[in-house]
Design a protein around this motif. Structure first.
Motif, PDB file in Angstrom:
ATOM      1  N   THR A 198       2.481   2.667   7.864  1.00  0.00           N
ATOM      2  CA  THR A 198       3.773   2.478   7.191  1.00  0.00           C
ATOM      3  C   THR A 198       3.675   1.537   5.989  1.00  0.00           C
ATOM      4  O   THR A 198       4.630   1.424   5.228  1.00  0.00           O
ATOM      5  CB  THR A 198       4.845   1.895   8.142  1.00  0.00           C
ATOM      6  N   ALA A 199       2.548   0.863   5.816  1.00  0.00           N
ATOM      7  CA  ALA A 199       2.382   0.031   4.625  1.00  0.00           C
ATOM      8  C   ALA A 199       1.302   0.612   3.716  1.00  0.00           C
ATOM      9  O   ALA A 199       0.963   0.020   2.689  1.00  0.00           O
ATOM     10  CB  ALA A 199       2.034  -1.393   5.018  1.00  0.00           C
ATOM     11  N   GLY A 201       1.237   2.946   1.600  1.00  0.00           N
ATOM     12  CA  GLY A 201       1.616   3.306   0.238  1.00  0.00           C
ATOM     13  C   GLY A 201       2.285   2.174  -0.530  1.00  0.00           C
ATOM     14  O   GLY A 201       2.757   2.375  -1.644  1.00  0.00           O
ATOM     15  N   THR A 202       2.336   0.967   0.061  1.00  0.00           N
ATOM     16  CA  THR A 202       3.041  -0.154  -0.579  1.00  0.00           C
ATOM     17  C   THR A 202       2.535  -0.360  -2.015  1.00  0.00           C
ATOM     18  O   THR A 202       1.333  -0.380  -2.253  1.00  0.00           O
ATOM     19  CB  THR A 202       2.874  -1.447   0.234  1.00  0.00           C
ATOM     20  N   GLY A 203       3.457  -0.468  -2.945  1.00  0.00           N
ATOM     21  CA  GLY A 203       3.112  -0.692  -4.354  1.00  0.00           C
ATOM     22  C   GLY A 203       2.689   0.558  -5.095  1.00  0.00           C
ATOM     23  O   GLY A 203       2.415   0.520  -6.289  1.00  0.00           O
ATOM     24  N   HIS A 204       2.618   1.686  -4.385  1.00  0.00           N
ATOM     25  CA  HIS A 204       2.159   2.937  -4.994  1.00  0.00           C
ATOM     26  C   HIS A 204       3.289   3.954  -5.116  1.00  0.00           C
ATOM     27  O   HIS A 204       4.262   3.920  -4.374  1.00  0.00           O
ATOM     28  CB  HIS A 204       1.090   3.613  -4.119  1.00  0.00           C
ATOM     29  N   ILE A 229       8.723   6.933   1.813  1.00  0.00           N
ATOM     30  CA  ILE A 229       9.122   5.547   2.072  1.00  0.00           C
ATOM     31  C   ILE A 229       8.620   5.101   3.451  1.00  0.00           C
ATOM     32  O   ILE A 229       8.315   3.934   3.657  1.00  0.00           O
ATOM     33  CB  ILE A 229      10.652   5.375   1.924  1.00  0.00           C
ATOM     34  N   GLU A 230       8.505   6.052   4.380  1.00  0.00           N
ATOM     35  CA  GLU A 230       7.970   5.707   5.714  1.00  0.00           C
ATOM     36  C   GLU A 230       6.477   5.402   5.645  1.00  0.00           C
ATOM     37  O   GLU A 230       5.906   4.854   6.581  1.00  0.00           O
ATOM     38  CB  GLU A 230       8.250   6.830   6.721  1.00  0.00           C
ATOM     39  N   GLY A 232       5.565   3.580   3.139  1.00  0.00           N
ATOM     40  CA  GLY A 232       5.632   2.348   2.349  1.00  0.00           C
ATOM     41  C   GLY A 232       5.652   2.563   0.847  1.00  0.00           C
ATOM     42  O   GLY A 232       5.747   1.604   0.091  1.00  0.00           O
ATOM     43  N   ALA A 233       5.551   3.824   0.389  1.00  0.00           N
ATOM     44  CA  ALA A 233       5.444   4.085  -1.050  1.00  0.00           C
ATOM     45  C   ALA A 233       6.782   3.888  -1.746  1.00  0.00           C
ATOM     46  O   ALA A 233       7.834   4.020  -1.132  1.00  0.00           O
ATOM     47  CB  ALA A 233       4.952   5.505  -1.292  1.00  0.00           C
ATOM     48  N   GLN A 300       4.600   5.324  12.007  1.00  0.00           N
ATOM     49  CA  GLN A 300       3.146   5.491  12.070  1.00  0.00           C
ATOM     50  C   GLN A 300       2.657   5.736  13.500  1.00  0.00           C
ATOM     51  O   GLN A 300       1.496   6.070  13.714  1.00  0.00           O
ATOM     52  CB  GLN A 300       2.428   4.279  11.471  1.00  0.00           C
TER      53      GLN A 300
ATOM     54  N   ASN B  18       5.798  -5.329  10.774  1.00  0.00           N
ATOM     55  CA  ASN B  18       6.751  -4.228  10.523  1.00  0.00           C
ATOM     56  C   ASN B  18       8.171  -4.551  10.980  1.00  0.00           C
ATOM     57  O   ASN B  18       8.831  -3.713  11.595  1.00  0.00           O
ATOM     58  CB  ASN B  18       6.283  -2.943  11.222  1.00  0.00           C
ATOM     59  N   ASN B  76       4.144  -6.460   6.397  1.00  0.00           N
ATOM     60  CA  ASN B  76       5.114  -5.396   6.067  1.00  0.00           C
ATOM     61  C   ASN B  76       6.550  -5.775   6.437  1.00  0.00           C
ATOM     62  O   ASN B  76       7.298  -4.946   6.954  1.00  0.00           O
ATOM     63  CB  ASN B  76       4.680  -4.086   6.762  1.00  0.00           C
ATOM     64  N   CYS B  79      10.374  -3.455   5.957  1.00  0.00           N
ATOM     65  CA  CYS B  79      10.133  -2.029   5.720  1.00  0.00           C
ATOM     66  C   CYS B  79      11.362  -1.222   6.131  1.00  0.00           C
ATOM     67  O   CYS B  79      12.235  -1.700   6.849  1.00  0.00           O
ATOM     68  CB  CYS B  79       8.888  -1.551   6.450  1.00  0.00           C
ATOM     69  N   GLY B  80      11.402   0.014   5.643  1.00  0.00           N
ATOM     70  CA  GLY B  80      12.497   0.911   6.004  1.00  0.00           C
ATOM     71  C   GLY B  80      13.591   0.957   4.956  1.00  0.00           C
ATOM     72  O   GLY B  80      13.315   0.958   3.767  1.00  0.00           O
ATOM     73  N   PHE B 103       4.882  -7.480   2.173  1.00  0.00           N
ATOM     74  CA  PHE B 103       6.301  -7.112   2.217  1.00  0.00           C
ATOM     75  C   PHE B 103       6.459  -5.661   1.790  1.00  0.00           C
ATOM     76  O   PHE B 103       5.675  -5.155   1.003  1.00  0.00           O
ATOM     77  CB  PHE B 103       7.106  -7.963   1.224  1.00  0.00           C
ATOM     78  N   ALA B 104       7.524  -5.028   2.259  1.00  0.00           N
ATOM     79  CA  ALA B 104       7.888  -3.713   1.730  1.00  0.00           C
ATOM     80  C   ALA B 104       8.527  -3.919   0.355  1.00  0.00           C
ATOM     81  O   ALA B 104       9.237  -4.902   0.133  1.00  0.00           O
ATOM     82  CB  ALA B 104       8.857  -3.013   2.672  1.00  0.00           C
ATOM     83  N   ASP B 105       8.269  -2.988  -0.559  1.00  0.00           N
ATOM     84  CA  ASP B 105       8.642  -3.169  -1.970  1.00  0.00           C
ATOM     85  C   ASP B 105      10.125  -3.445  -2.207  1.00  0.00           C
ATOM     86  O   ASP B 105      10.481  -4.358  -2.946  1.00  0.00           O
ATOM     87  CB  ASP B 105       8.277  -1.915  -2.777  1.00  0.00           C
TER      88      ASP B 105
END
Lengths: 475, 208
Positions: A198-199, A201-204, A229-230, A232-233, A300, B18, B76, B79-80, B103-105
């Protein structure tokens, strides 16, 4: 991106074409083509405008719809929950005051914002699209850069039609080959999230590529991008192609005639260049993906339907082990048990992930000639009034009603339980939605994410099971 | 938005990965049309039993953590869902700074917009800060945004990174809408680019 490489990705091209100005530290003022607004994340933004005496810069690039709070039962009655009613009335007051186009509750076109946007041709390839909702990533299926924003940013976009952001990193997820029977876009996406986490894709921004993605229809691509988004993107993208253009053509708000042809020419130029640089590359073999479900409380936590629930003793990290134990306790599952055969109480087919006509057809194909298992509550919530109408035109409503399903009005419904559609504590649900977080579908509710076909299979057998076994029977 | 310059406060340890925004503020509390008042519902499922009584084992129900202004978690965080109600709930509870390995964006971004400073630090450092936090009220952390350091109770300083633009906005408590509106001429000029002629307008009255 290395300066020596002038090749650009799909994301780079859309981004570059929307930069109004690059500020000193690299933050960009990014122009927004479409701003979709719903009742839950907008009231404080409109209030902010009012307090500072600001107007909406581009009401003609903004569209509002109610979806999160709306009842999916009889619409001729007033909304019972006073707070839901207030939120909807507040949106109606705001769109009137600021001159924003709006699909009201009793409109034949009302529905989930991420179903309505593409369906109406409001969301188009090559656009930047935002909405105060994380599943805005859905619209990336058209080849648009679409992402969720918070309410402060909603206010920023209303006032300036721009957003402040730095470019994301590029990730490409390629799924090559052909999926087997019974394997859907949902299974592909669950497999991807299971792989990268779930993380991951963070920042991508993730571009989905490969032959298995090309083979997907637009509904499938929307399912895929929806759940970016699930992973992390920030957003998910599929390059616009002939499938996309055929989908867009003739939609109410899409360009017409010559303007459409010119737009197609531009949209064709957006595909990632040969040799474009991706910060991260992931490849999956389509043949290895089988129908999947989640077992835990994070997207995930994915298992192929023939798999077994993990055990805390499988992992070395004590924090991770504790997390698995907590998820097992919450979900009422035993470490090591087979996931197939787990009995369900509720089946929910709907949400911005899986409520389009194609999703309902896939579920109906499994349900036809069968009946909902005893003691199971099964509901179908179409993504929009138009989806509902089209499904009724094909007789799908009859298939579901005859089988003992509820056939409801369009809205977000039991995906997040802001309206009366909620799980009660301890209830277990096979759900085509996108999040299996603790309490997501109602306090202490237990969610297993899966495809519409798998949810339909759970409805008629009363337990999580491999849809391929049912389909085999029919053949 | 309130400025963020320096904060000396109790930190609450939440050693969990998470932590999603549905946990921070469940959907049934999103029906408000205000930004304030959500603090009592922050982490509602973990904080209260079915009858609304506090669950004593939840960290924010314990002293001194019910007065925490800093939250430390694992990977993370946030998130969500994009719901800004999550930082609003934290802020209304009293949290001004969140520390996690990642962190989540959207949550990360939403924090800055509300005067909450999110600080990403390696897991090992988060563990050390959690150990400090577990010592309770005699063990306050100081977060100094001007110098970009966290000062531990033993006096050790831990440097952290923050985007210069966002740091500036927090230190001054600035509204970024006003800043962007100063670029109105550039935005107007962008809107009139010939290459954008294909983008259709949506006229009110055509949507029904």
């Amino acid at each position: 991106m290395p300066v020596t490489n002038s090749s650009r990705t799909l994301f780079d091209k859309i981004w570059d074409d929307h930069v109004v100005e690059r500020l000193e530290d690299g933050t960009c003022i990014l122009y927004i083509d479409r701003h979709l607004v719903h009742e839950v994340t907008s009231p404080q933004a409109f209030e902010g405008l009012r307090l500072s005496g600001r107007r909406v810069r581009r009401p003609d690039a903004t569209v509002a719809v109610v979806d999160h709070n709306v009842p999916t039962s009889d619409r001729s009655k007033p909304i019972e929950e006073p707070q839901s009613r207030l939120q909807i009335e507040t949106l109606e007051k705001n769109v009137a005051e600021f001159g924003i186009p709006y699909f009201p509750l009793r409109s034949a076109s009302q529905g989930i914002v991420h179903v309505v946007g593409p369906e109406q041709g409001i969301s188009l390839p090559g656009m930047t699209i935002v909405c105060g909702d994380s599943h805005t990533s859905t619209h990336g299926a058209l080849g648009s850069l679409a992402f969720g924003i918070g309410t402060s940013e909603v206010e920023h976009v209303l006032a300036t039609q721009t957003i402040l952001q730095k470019p994301a990193k590029n990730m490409r997820v390629s799924v090559e080959g052909k999926v087997g029977p019974g394997v859907t876009a949902k299974d592909i996406m669950l497999a991807i999230i299971g792989r990268i986490g779930t993380a991951g894709g963070t920042g991508h921004v993730i571009e989905f590529a490969g032959s298995a993605i090309r083979d997907l229809d637009m509904a499938g691509r929307m399912t895929l991008c929806n759940m970016s988004i699930e992973a992390g993107a920030r957003a998910g993208l599929v390059a616009p192609d002939e499938t996309t253009f055929a989908y867009v053509k003739g939609r109410p708000f899409a360009p017409k005639d010559e303007a459409f042809e010119q737009a197609c020419e531009y949209w064709r130029s957006l595909a990632s260049d040969e040799g474009a640089y991706f910060d991260t590359e992931v490849t999956l073999a389509a043949e290895e993906i089988i129908p999947s479900v989640t077992w835990g409380t994070s997207p995930q936590d994915v298992l192929p339907i023939d798999g077994s629930v993990p055990s805390p003793s499988d992992v070395a990290d004590p924090a991770r082990a504790a997390q698995i134990q907590r998820a097992l306790d919450y979900m009422g599952l035993e470490a090591g048990q087979k996931i197939a055969g787990t009995p369900v109480d509720v089946v929910f087919i709907g949400s911005c992930t899986n409520s389009r006509l194609e999703d309902l057809r896939a579920a109906a194909d499994v349900v036809r000639g069968r009946h909902v298992a005893e003691g199971v509550r099964a509901m179908i919530v179409p993504g929009s009034g138009l989806v509902k109408h089209a499904a009724e035109g094909e007789g799908l409503d009859k298939v579901f009603l005859d089988a003992g399903f509820e056939w409801r009005e369009a809205g977000c419904s039991m995906c997040l339980g802001m309206n009366p559609d909620r799980l009660t504590p301890g209830q277990r649900c096979a759900s085509t939605s996108n999040r299996n977080f603790e309490g997501r579908q109602g306090p202490e509710g237990r969610t297993h994410l899966c495809s519409p076909a798998m949810a339909a299979a759970a409805a008629v057998t009363g337990r999580l099971c491999d849809v391929r076994e049912l389909v085999k029977e029919t053949v | 938005m309130d400025k963020f310059t320096e904060l000396t406060a109790i930190a609450a340890p939440m050693p969990t990965e998470n932590i999603d925004t549905d946990q921070i503020i469940p959907a049934r509390f999103l029906k408000t049309i205000q930004r304030t008042g959500l603090g009592k519902s922050a982490f509602a499922a973990q904080r209260y039993d079915a009858d609304g009584n506090e669950k004593p084992d939840f960290v924010l129900n314990q002293d001194p953590y019910r007065h925490a202004e800093i939250l430390i978690t694992y990977d993370n965080l946030g998130c969500g869902s994009s719901r800004e109600h999550a930082p609003w709930a934290l802020l209304d509870f009293g949290i001004r700074c969140v520390i996690a390995p990642s962190f989540a964006d959207i949550f990360f971004n939403n924090c800055f917009k509300n005067g909450i400073l999110p600080i990403p630090l390696p897991r090992q450092i988060c563990d050390e800060l959690m150990d400090d936090a577990r010592q309770g009220s005699n063990s306050r952390l100081t977060v100094d945004l001007e110098r970009q350091v966290i000062v531990r109770p033993n006096g050790e300083t831990i440097p952290f990174e923050v985007d210069p633009f966002r740091r500036h906005m927090l230190l001054e408590g600035l509204d970024d809408i006003g800043q962007t509106m100063a670029h109105d001429a550039e935005i107007s000029s962008f809107e009139h680019r010939p290459a954008r002629a294909w983008v259709p307008s949506i006229t009110i009255g055509t949507v029904k």
